[in-house]
Design a protein around this motif. Structure first.
Motif, PDB file in Angstrom:
ATOM      1  N   ALA A 242       0.858  -1.183   0.000  1.00 54.84           N
ATOM      2  CA  ALA A 242       0.000   0.000   0.000  1.00 54.84           C
ATOM      3  C   ALA A 242       0.892   1.231   0.000  1.00 54.84           C
ATOM      4  CB  ALA A 242      -0.936   0.003   1.212  1.00 54.84           C
ATOM      5  N   GLY A 244       1.438   5.586   0.813  1.00 55.05           N
ATOM      6  CA  GLY A 244       1.096   6.698   1.688  1.00 55.05           C
ATOM      7  C   GLY A 244       1.682   7.988   1.138  1.00 55.05           C
ATOM      8  N   ASP A 284       0.868   5.813   7.033  1.00 53.86           N
ATOM      9  CA  ASP A 284      -0.329   5.628   6.213  1.00 53.86           C
ATOM     10  C   ASP A 284      -0.194   4.431   5.279  1.00 53.86           C
ATOM     11  OD1 ASP A 284      -2.318   7.319   7.028  1.00 53.86           O
ATOM     12  OD2 ASP A 284      -1.725   8.978   5.731  1.00 53.86           O
ATOM     13  N   ALA A 285       1.008   4.230   4.736  1.00 54.18           N
ATOM     14  CA  ALA A 285       1.212   3.083   3.858  1.00 54.18           C
ATOM     15  C   ALA A 285       0.986   1.775   4.618  1.00 54.18           C
ATOM     16  CB  ALA A 285       2.614   3.127   3.262  1.00 54.18           C
ATOM     17  N   GLY A 288      -2.596   1.195   5.400  1.00 48.74           N
ATOM     18  CA  GLY A 288      -3.301   0.794   4.188  1.00 48.74           C
ATOM     19  C   GLY A 288      -3.203  -0.692   3.897  1.00 48.74           C
ATOM     20  N   THR A 289      -2.105  -1.339   4.295  1.00 46.66           N
ATOM     21  CA  THR A 289      -1.966  -2.768   4.010  1.00 46.66           C
ATOM     22  C   THR A 289      -2.970  -3.618   4.766  1.00 46.66           C
ATOM     23  OG1 THR A 289      -0.320  -3.125   5.762  1.00 46.66           O
ATOM     24  CG2 THR A 289       0.517  -2.512   3.558  1.00 46.66           C
ATOM     25  N   GLY A 291      -6.016  -2.193   5.893  1.00 50.25           N
ATOM     26  CA  GLY A 291      -7.320  -1.529   5.842  1.00 50.25           C
ATOM     27  C   GLY A 291      -7.702  -0.868   7.141  1.00 50.25           C
ATOM     28  N   GLU A 293      -7.898   2.376   8.255  1.00 43.52           N
ATOM     29  CA  GLU A 293      -8.121   3.817   8.167  1.00 43.52           C
ATOM     30  C   GLU A 293      -6.807   4.538   7.849  1.00 43.52           C
ATOM     31  OE1 GLU A 293     -11.125   4.914   8.180  1.00 43.52           O
ATOM     32  OE2 GLU A 293     -12.253   3.269   9.078  1.00 43.52           O
ATOM     33  N   ASP A 294      -6.635   5.760   8.376  1.00 46.91           N
ATOM     34  CA  ASP A 294      -5.412   6.506   8.098  1.00 46.91           C
ATOM     35  C   ASP A 294      -4.879   7.121   9.384  1.00 46.91           C
ATOM     36  OD1 ASP A 294      -7.008   8.739   8.616  1.00 46.91           O
ATOM     37  OD2 ASP A 294      -7.358   9.149   6.499  1.00 46.91           O
TER      38      ASP A 294
END
Length: 401
Positions: A242, A244, A284-285, A288-289, A291, A293-294
């Protein structure tokens, strides 16, 4: 179980039977020190509050390198190491005394050379100690046991069905085992903590051990451990990546934080935290992996406790969330976009700092830099941007959760 539980990991020996080289607890398996594998298992358990490691002070630098960046997915924390004694019993006693100022209700005592302790073993150890006060994991004997005599002959031994081999973690009510160790401080014939408890007059319960909970003693054991880790890695078949992105404008200040490193500069970066765009993008990356949020969801800028906060805790939190899902961070990559300051002189320090925060070898962290050819806000020297990619390995599940 709501009782507070701490862990004492005994790592003060030299492990000479493992052959020449580093003390065995600092030898690499799967590219990381054995001790780090062991500590990660406990730090990832939600029932554990604190982990203290007992070490030889001559190994302080090895310990620091082995534990750099370690944190706990379940809220556990790694306490400062404790100096061990001349015997295992003395080392355990030193570890127990280190917990006395804020004592737990339960304590697990574990050999550093057993890096494959499972969540089930930890849970059973805590539950059995809570019920009985003292408990050990045991395994049925597979081989027939004979008594060996000095002339080299063997004679009939005890009934195998009445014998068990004993593992760690051994678990106790903290007050019980601390007082037992204090009372028997002069004894040097007690080979484990169950023997200490028994000699002090306490009955020791048992629970089912785990054949995979290997103790690494010989060079051959280390070869077997590499095979176990290779199998575990094959089980982490869900590989995810993912991205970021983060940006912060320049503001007042005399340095910028990038990749966890303070770089002297004529301006700072404006933001609610320390405005480290590199660590924010990496966070963030990673989120993301899985799921999750941020970064703003986990550390909202509306909360005053994050004002001026160091961003290493944001990245560490994301790493812990991956670990809580049984996953492992495989690689982190960041690209910094700015006209100034110059990134090259600080690139390696950033890699090392990020690796330390995430608990990775430096080879699994990449930091790059570029300009925007004087285009856009970075080209006008109004701020700095960072892009990041994270790759993780997770256990495969049908629903991806």
């Amino acid at each position: 179980m709501d009782a507070t539980a701490d862990v004492v990991v005994v790592a003060a020996g030299r492990g000479t039977r493992a052959g020449e080289g580093l003390p065995k607890q600092y030898r690499p398996i799967g590219g990381r020190p054995l001790l780090r594998h062991t500590l990660e298992r406990f730090l990832g358990q939600p029932g554990i509050r604190r982990v203290v490691t007992v070490i030889d002070p001559a190994h302080a630098e090895l310990y620091a390198a082995a534990t750099q960046g370690l944190s706990g997915a379940g809220g556990a924390r790694l306490a400062a190491p404790v100096t061990g004694g001349a015997t295992r019993q003395a080392s355990v006693r030193a570890g127990l005394e280190a917990l006395a100022e804020d004592p737990p209700e339960l304590v697990l005592i574990h050999d550093a050379a057993r890096p494959f302790v499972s969540a089930r073993l930890v849970a059973d150890a805590l539950e059995t100690a809570a019920r009985h006060g003292a408990a050990v994991p045991v395994l049925r004997l597979v081989d027939t046991v004979k008594r060996w005599e000095a002339d080299g002959f063997v004679v009939s031994g005890p009934d195998r069905d009445l014998l068990r081999s004993v593992q760690t973690p051994q678990s106790f009510r903290y007050a019980l085992i601390r007082e037992a160790h204090r009372a028997l401080a002069g004894r040097d014939d007690l080979t484990d903590d169950a023997a200490v408890a028994d000699a002090a007059g306490h009955r020791v319960a048992s629970f089912t051990g785990d054949a995979a909970n290997l103790k690494l003693t010989t060079p051959e054991d280390f070869v077997g451990a590499e095979r176990v880790l290779a199998r575990e890695l094959r089980d982490l078949a869900d590989v995810r990546s993912a991205t970021g992105y983060d940006v912060h404008a320049f503001g007042e200040g005399d340095h910028v934080m990038l990749g966890g490193i303070a770089i002297p500069f004529g301006r700072g970066l404006a933001g609610h935290s320390d405005a480290d765009v590199v660590l924010h993008a990496l966070t963030d990356a990673l989120l993301g992996t899985i799921g999750a949020e941020d970064i703003g969801f986990h550390f909202p800028p509306s909360k005053p406790e994050w004002k001026g906060a160091a961003s290493d805790q944001f990245l560490r939190h994301a790493v812990d969330l991956v670990a809580a899902k049984g996953g492992r961070v495989a690689h982190l990559d960041a690209t910094i976009v700015c006209e100034e300051p110059k990134i090259g002189p600080h690139r390696q320090a950033m890699r090392e700092r990020i690796a330390g925060i995430a608990g990775l070898p430096v080879a699994r962290v990449s930091v790059k830099a570029t300009t925007s050819e004087r285009l856009g806000f970075t080209g006008r020297r109004e701020g700095i941007a960072a892009l990041a990619t994270a790759t993780v390995r997770l256990p495969f599940t049908e629903d991806g959760e």
